[in-house]
Structures are given as structure tokens and as C-alpha cells.
Write an enzyme that holds these catalytic residues in place. Structure first.
Site, PDB file in Angstrom:
ATOM      1  N   GLU A  46     -16.843   9.999 -56.269  1.00  0.00           N
ATOM      2  CA  GLU A  46     -15.462  10.679 -56.173  1.00  0.00           C
ATOM      3  C   GLU A  46     -15.225  10.966 -57.753  1.00  0.00           C
ATOM      4  O   GLU A  46     -15.445  10.021 -58.718  1.00  0.00           O
ATOM      5  CB  GLU A  46     -14.593   9.689 -55.761  1.00  0.00           C
ATOM      6  N   LYS A 119      -8.408  15.801 -50.125  1.00  0.00           N
ATOM      7  CA  LYS A 119      -8.033  14.353 -49.698  1.00  0.00           C
ATOM      8  C   LYS A 119      -6.568  14.234 -49.332  1.00  0.00           C
ATOM      9  O   LYS A 119      -5.659  14.635 -49.793  1.00  0.00           O
ATOM     10  CB  LYS A 119      -8.139  13.314 -51.217  1.00  0.00           C
ATOM     11  N   CYS A 156     -12.494   8.788 -50.070  1.00  0.00           N
ATOM     12  CA  CYS A 156     -11.971   7.335 -50.809  1.00  0.00           C
ATOM     13  C   CYS A 156     -11.021   6.583 -49.934  1.00  0.00           C
ATOM     14  O   CYS A 156     -11.234   6.411 -48.746  1.00  0.00           O
ATOM     15  CB  CYS A 156     -11.732   7.437 -52.154  1.00  0.00           C
TER      16      CYS A 156
END
Length: 294
Positions: A46, A119, A156
């Protein structure tokens, strides 16, 4: 991908330095090594172009953001094309002035931009002040079609939410993928707490693999990043799980190119025996759209 018996994947686990150009060189080096190892897909950590800058709130750090597509995607696309691999990159996307995303970019083996995922779940915790920098994603939980199959790419903090993995699976994802940046604070996390955190991180994602009957791959960075006020030791341990939660490969806490073979056809085999999608009580799930059931 469901008619493919074996897919060789590679996870690039490494430390990121303060210089974005050097980090991009490192990413390209790992893509090249992955191709030489016979990998057909490579996953980068990431926000791999920079240190993990979200440890503090500083408006000057928005200067690290970049356009997508842009110079980084062009460089990574050239590397993907030369190595003949699908690349999942992770960039700080500047969408417009004052509008930024934490974005996974998927580059196909021919160098084309297959798609992107922004995200969706954004944390705001000590040393992880991501809400200051990132606008929540607006592209939904939509798999990305590539030459190696339909990829369910998440990022994540998304990895803690079973709903995200499930929605990717319901949309036809054939592989769950999570670029990550996660670690310990050695000043506050003792050895027992570190073990609990690492165990929880792996356990929740193993559950996603099992509940959806999918292979799952997760990357992480390594090394210590921070300053006098805050410091994170990224714990590495990138891994590959099979559709029954079996560990197919796992890295340690050092830099490594982790290479493993996954077997996409096992999804069909496992789901026939464990038909979780068949037995879901979709008629009783209305409360899932509520924040909390009082």
C-alpha cells in the site's frame, strides 16, 4: 480465471524510503523479478511510492499525491508490459484540487490500465490519520477484469470488513487482493499485544477466504518509519491463503519477493462442498444496512 489450474502470483514486500523516485525504482525491480520467476500477477504494498505519511496531519504532504493515470502508472505499465505480468499498484491519487484518494491501480500484462479501486473504509487512529488525507472511495466493490481473471481488489483497512469481501465475491471476484501498510508501535505494543494484532490481522482475512471460497493474497511493507513523535515498525508477514484458509505462503519481517502458486479451480470444488452462497439467508439480512441495531 476459473478454467486455469494454476496461477503464479508474487508479493513484493519491502521497505519504502523518503524518495519517491527510488521507491518507484524498487517497485519496477520487483515487477521485473516477479516476471523472471514466472509470476503472472504481482502485488505491491500500500502507498508504495512514499513513506507512510499518514502518521501526522500536514497539508504540505498533499504534494505527494499524483494523477492517475500519470507518470507513475506509465512507468509501472511499461514494467508490467515488459515482464508480462498483471500489476496491482497502490497510489495517492490526486483527483482534483482538494480531492484525494487512496487508490489501487490494476495494470494488465499488456500495460493497459485495467481499472482502479478507491479505498472505501478510511481509518482515523493514532498514527493512521487517513481521514485527513483520503476521501472515501466512490467506485463501489467492483471486481476488475484482467488477463488472469476477475480481481477483487481492496485496500488495507477494508480487510477488516467481511461485507467488503462478500460483495466482491457476489460480484464475481475470482481472487481477493489486499495491498496493506500495517505495523506496531514498539513504544506502546508489548510482545503479547504484537502477537495478538498480527494474529487478528491474519485470522480475519483467513475468514474472508473461507467464507467466500476464494484464494486471498495480502501484501505489507517492512521497516521502521516515523520521527521523534511517532514511529511504526511495519511487520511484513505478507501471505497467500487458499479457499479453505490454508496458508499457501507467508513472508517474515524482512524484505522478500514471495512467490506462490494458487489454484483458481479449487473455488468451484470448495463451494460445492461448502455452499455458503447457496445457504445465505438474504431474506433476513436487512439490518446489515444499519449502523447498529438498538
Amino acid at each position: 480465471m476459473t478454467d486455469r489450474e494454476t496461477l503464479r502470483i508474487a508479493i513484493a514486500q519491502y521497505a519504502c524510503c523518503p524518495d519517491p523516485a527510488t521507491n518507484l525504482d524498487t517497485a519496477v525491480e520487483h515487477i521485473t523479478r516477479a516476471g523472471a520467476a514466472g509470476a503472472q500477477l504481482v502485488l505491491l504494498p500500500e502507498l508504495h511510492n512514499t513513506p507512510y505519511f499518514c502518521q501526522r496531519e500536514d497539508p504540505a504532504l498533499f504534494d505527494l499525491a499524483e494523477a492517475v493515470p500519470g507518470p507513475s502508472t506509465e512507468r509501472l505499465a511499461a514494467a508490467a508490459r515488459k515482464a508480462g505480468v498483471v500489476v496491482i499498484a497502490s497510489l495517492f491519487e490526486r483527483r482534483a484540487a482538494g480531492l484525494y484518494h487512496n487508490t489501487a491501480v490494476v495494470l494488465d500484462a499488456d500495460g493497459s490500465l485495467a481499472g482502479r479501486y478507491r479505498k472505501m473504509h478510511i481509518p482515523d487512529d493514532p498514527e493512521y490519520y487517513e481521514k485527513y488525507y483520503f476521501t472515501p472511495g466512490d467506485l463501489g466493490f467492483t471486481p476488475i477484469d484482467t488477463s488472469v481473471g476477475r480481481l477483487g481488489v481492496l485496500v488495507c483497512w477494508d480487510q477488516w470488513y467481511p461485507e467488503a469481501a462478500r460483495l466482491m465475491a457476489l460480484a464475481g471476484a475470482e481472487l481477493l487482493i489486499y495491498p496493506s501498510a500495517i505495523g506496531w508501535d514498539d513504544a506502546t505494543d508489548d510482545e503479547a499485544e504484537q502477537a495478538r494484532q498480527l494474529g487478528a490481522w491474519q485470522a480475519v482475512q483467513r475468514g474472508h477466504a473461507v467464507a467466500n471460497g476464494l484464494n486471498l493474497i495480502t501484501s505489507n511493507r517492512v521497516g521502521i518509519e516515523g520521527d521523534d513523535n511517532t514511529e511504526i515498525r511495519f511487520w511484513g508477514h505478507s501471505f497467500v491463503f487458499g479457499p479453505q484458509g490454508e496458508t499457501l505462503a507467508e513472508a517474515g519481517e524482512q524484505p522478500e519477493l514471495l512467490v506462490a502458486d494458487v489454484h483458481p479451480n479449487r473455488t468451484e470444488q470448495v463451494r460445492r462442498v461448502w455452499p455458503f452462497l447457496r445457504d445465505r439467508r438474504i431474506d433476513a439480512f436487512d439490518d446489515l444496512v444499519r449502523r447498529f441495531r438498538d
